[in-house]
Enzyme design. Structure first.
Site, mmCIF file in Angstrom:
data_model
loop_
_atom_site.group_PDB
_atom_site.id
_atom_site.type_symbol
_atom_site.label_atom_id
_atom_site.label_comp_id
_atom_site.label_asym_id
_atom_site.label_seq_id
_atom_site.Cartn_x
_atom_site.Cartn_y
_atom_site.Cartn_z
ATOM 1 N N HIS B 136 0.864 -1.177 0.000
ATOM 2 C CA HIS B 136 0.000 0.000 0.000
ATOM 3 C C HIS B 136 0.909 1.238 0.000
ATOM 4 O O HIS B 136 2.020 1.195 0.532
ATOM 5 C CB HIS B 136 -0.837 -0.046 1.283
ATOM 6 C CG HIS B 136 -1.901 1.009 1.400
ATOM 7 N ND1 HIS B 136 -1.616 2.318 1.720
ATOM 8 C CD2 HIS B 136 -3.246 0.936 1.260
ATOM 9 C CE1 HIS B 136 -2.752 3.012 1.777
ATOM 10 N NE2 HIS B 136 -3.759 2.201 1.490
ATOM 11 N N ASP B 213 3.161 -4.471 8.000
ATOM 12 C CA ASP B 213 1.935 -3.687 7.826
ATOM 13 C C ASP B 213 0.774 -4.672 7.952
ATOM 14 O O ASP B 213 0.479 -5.421 7.023
ATOM 15 C CB ASP B 213 1.948 -3.011 6.449
ATOM 16 C CG ASP B 213 0.596 -2.386 6.099
ATOM 17 O OD1 ASP B 213 -0.348 -2.496 6.899
ATOM 18 O OD2 ASP B 213 0.492 -1.805 5.000
ATOM 19 N N GLN B 216 -4.461 -5.106 6.859
ATOM 20 C CA GLN B 216 -5.443 -5.998 6.233
ATOM 21 C C GLN B 216 -5.422 -7.395 6.837
ATOM 22 O O GLN B 216 -6.120 -8.287 6.357
ATOM 23 C CB GLN B 216 -5.189 -6.096 4.715
ATOM 24 C CG GLN B 216 -5.303 -4.783 3.987
ATOM 25 C CD GLN B 216 -6.717 -4.224 3.971
ATOM 26 O OE1 GLN B 216 -7.688 -4.919 4.274
ATOM 27 N NE2 GLN B 216 -6.853 -2.959 3.614
ATOM 28 N N LYS B 239 -10.437 -0.449 10.154
ATOM 29 C CA LYS B 239 -10.605 -1.632 9.311
ATOM 30 C C LYS B 239 -11.016 -2.847 10.144
ATOM 31 O O LYS B 239 -11.189 -3.936 9.618
ATOM 32 C CB LYS B 239 -9.316 -1.930 8.544
ATOM 33 C CG LYS B 239 -8.942 -0.826 7.549
ATOM 34 C CD LYS B 239 -7.817 -1.253 6.653
ATOM 35 C CE LYS B 239 -7.144 -0.092 5.945
ATOM 36 N NZ LYS B 239 -7.970 0.580 4.947
ATOM 37 N N CYS B 377 -4.779 2.599 -3.703
ATOM 38 C CA CYS B 377 -3.553 3.114 -3.073
ATOM 39 C C CYS B 377 -2.402 2.126 -3.234
ATOM 40 O O CYS B 377 -1.579 1.968 -2.335
ATOM 41 C CB CYS B 377 -3.761 3.457 -1.602
ATOM 42 S SG CYS B 377 -4.945 4.784 -1.361
#
Lengths: 140, 420
Positions: B136, B213, B216, B239, B377
């Protein structure tokens, strides 16, 4: 009624034939397909209006006391909306462009596409149209 | 498995009944353009369950005050609720202590914090930061910035045509000049799950620290940061069913201890004098200014919600729906699936014939179906697959097979609109 108002009224009348959103979109898409061919040599970064979701290429040229716009998008619905904008604004007098409110946007229920907060390149194109018109008025 | 989970188990089929949890999300019963909403954009932002909405509302109505400051009752109540959320996060991701949980505005701020506070002081010309091609923008641009500031170089590990990152390619990128490896756990555009545990091990064998990261990953798969052994782990509240504006940076305590503050201001100090200032202890050293108290309290509540369901159940349920989604999409003519990794979570990107994703999204919206269209993104991913963007359906625990069927019907209709 000036030329821009006239063009807007014609559009509103045309769209009265459609009683559902799918037909309306199909008509918009068809109009986009009938846009005059956009010169490949104009499809360059300098003419690109960036949006997050679709891209628009846009040019303006002065012909006598009028401004002629040309534009195209990589998205079909956006190209259709460009066709509507071209019918309203292209080949018009700059002062008329500045003084005429785009009433057809709400009459055709297109606010969601043409609002300034949508990042599909169209709102930036509307801004560019009025900037060209303003520059022409100021230069006159 | 706790009692709440057991009570949800269907003994006959062994499958998990997620419908009662879906009913907790009030927004899912509204209509869009005259059709019942089908929300398939949780990878951008997920919806909020009643318990989270109520906790935030209750805080605003009965507990609001600034945290860590006042002697009065409200300040204590606010502080207890806010710090209680931090304790929930510790347990939820398996951190060793609350000193390791820094509350931020989201994944983006968490990664920028590491770029500026951890990487910037140790980087110089000839050094490398390594990322992958599927990141991302939030895990690309902070590193580009710090590379510009220090003369270091950004190296990118390639993906393959399925949207996978191979461990061999990771290993090949890890040379003596690498100072940090920053990788997504799950790709937001492609859904690929990266082999994070193995990646961390390879990096650590070469004394290279790793930032994950996890934006997600956390809402979809069980996460244990000590098991992964990563040095930093970043994720966002919005999220995972919490309000926007809350996020987390997990960092190993011995590393965080050595890092200088990222921002200056209130709450991150012990003493301030014009001759010099001493900084607060972890984690407050990195939390300058009044935090987003209500969002963090919402995050604590969303963690309670997820914990009650059980992340293994969430993962299994979403996997089943994702399999169904992928197989149903595959039945459509001229369907191109983008992101077909062997291990995936919650996301399917696609192109339908030559219909621009933006056009597809517009026609789906008219039928009440919310998907994401565009570059997500992750423009380098779009470049790799040579597409202007994709249509992306992303799942959360509240989605079901009916949502998939509705989207497929909407796609068939969109096809008619563009064919004629």
């Amino acid at each position: 009624m000036n030329e821009i108002e006239q063009a807007q009224q014609e559009l509103v009348e045309e769209f009265q034939f459609f009683d559902n959103w799918m037909d309306r979109y199909q008509y918009i898409i068809d109009l986009g397909r009938q846009l005059p061919k956009f010169d490949e040599s104009d499809r360059v970064d300098a003419n690109k209006i960036r949006g997050c979701q679709s891209q628009v290429w846009f040019t303006a040229e002065h012909c006598g006391d009028r401004i002629r716009f040309q534009a195209i998008s990589d998205a079909a619905i956006v190209s259709g909306l460009i066709a509507l904008l071209m019918r309203v604004y292209s080949n018009r007098k700059p002062a008329e462009i500045l003084s005429t409110t785009p009433n057809f946007v709400s009459a055709l229920q297109l606010e969601q596409h043409l609002s300034a907060t949508r990042s599909n390149g169209l709102s930036a194109m509307l801004k560019a149209i009025s900037e060209h018109a303003r520059a022409a008025v100021e230069a006159a | 498995m706790n009692t709440a989970q057991n009570s949800m188990q269907d003994d006959d089929t062994g499958t998990f009944d997620m419908e009662s949890y879906r009913a907790e999300f009030p927004i899912l019963s509204r209509e869009i353009n005259g059709c019942p909403l089908v929300y398939l954009d949780s990878a951008a932002s997920s919806q909020l369950p009643n318990t989270v909405i109520n906790a935030v509302s209750e805080y605003q109505k009965t507990k609001h005050a600034n945290v860590h400051r006042g002697v009065h009752t409200l300040s204590h109540l606010a502080t207890d609720a806010y710090e209680g959320a931090r304790d929930s996060i510790v347990d939820f991701i398996g951190a060793a202590s609350r000193s390791e949980i820094i509350l931020t505005s989201g994944t983006t701020e968490s990664i920028n914090l590491v770029a500026q506070s951890f990487a910037r002081p140790i980087l110089g010309s000839g050094d490398k930061i390594v990322i992958t091609q599927l990141e991302h923008h939030s895990n690309i641009v902070p590193w580009q910035l710090v590379c510009e500031q220090t003369g270091a170089e950004l190296h990118v590990i390639p993906i393959n045509e399925r949207g996978e990152v191979s461990l061999d390619d990771v290993v090949a990128a890890l040379d003596d000049n690498v100072r940090l490896l920053a990788v997504a756990y799950v790709s937001n555009a492609l859904g690929s799950i990266l082999p994070i545990k193995e990646i961390v091990k390879e990096a650590h064998d070469r004394s290279i620290p790793v930032l994950v990261d996890g934006a997600q990953a956390v809402p979809h798969i069980p996460v244990d940061v000590q098991d992964l052994d990563c040095d930093f782990f970043a994720f966002s509240g919005h999220k995972m069913f919490a309000p926007t504006g809350s996020g987390v940076l997990y960092g190993k305590e011995n590393i965080l201890e050595k890092m200088p503050p990222y921002k200056g201001g209130g709450d991150m100090i012990l003493e301030v004098h014009f001759e010099g200032t001493t900084y607060n202890e972890l984690p407050y050293k990195f939390e300058a200014g009044t935090p987003n108290i209500s969002s963090v309290i919402g995050l604590g509540e969303s963690i309670a919600f997820l914990t009650a369901i059980g992340m293994r159940n969430v993962y299994d349920h979403e996997n089943r729906v994702l399999d169904y989604l992928t197989s149903q999409l595959s039945t459509l003519d001229e369907m191109r699936l983008i992101g077909t990794a062997a291990k995936k979570a919650s996301v399917q990107s696609f192109m339908l014939a030559d219909i621009h994703p933006h056009d597809l999204g517009t026609i789906l919206d008219h039928q009440g179906v919310a998907i994401r269209t565009g570059h997500h993104c992750a423009m380098p991913v779009m470049d790799y697959f040579a597409v202007p963007g994709t249509a992306r359906a992303s799942l959360a625990l509240y989605n079901n097979e009916n949502d998939v069927d509705r989207m497929i019907e909407a796609l068939v209709k969109a096809r008619e609109v563009f064919r004629s």
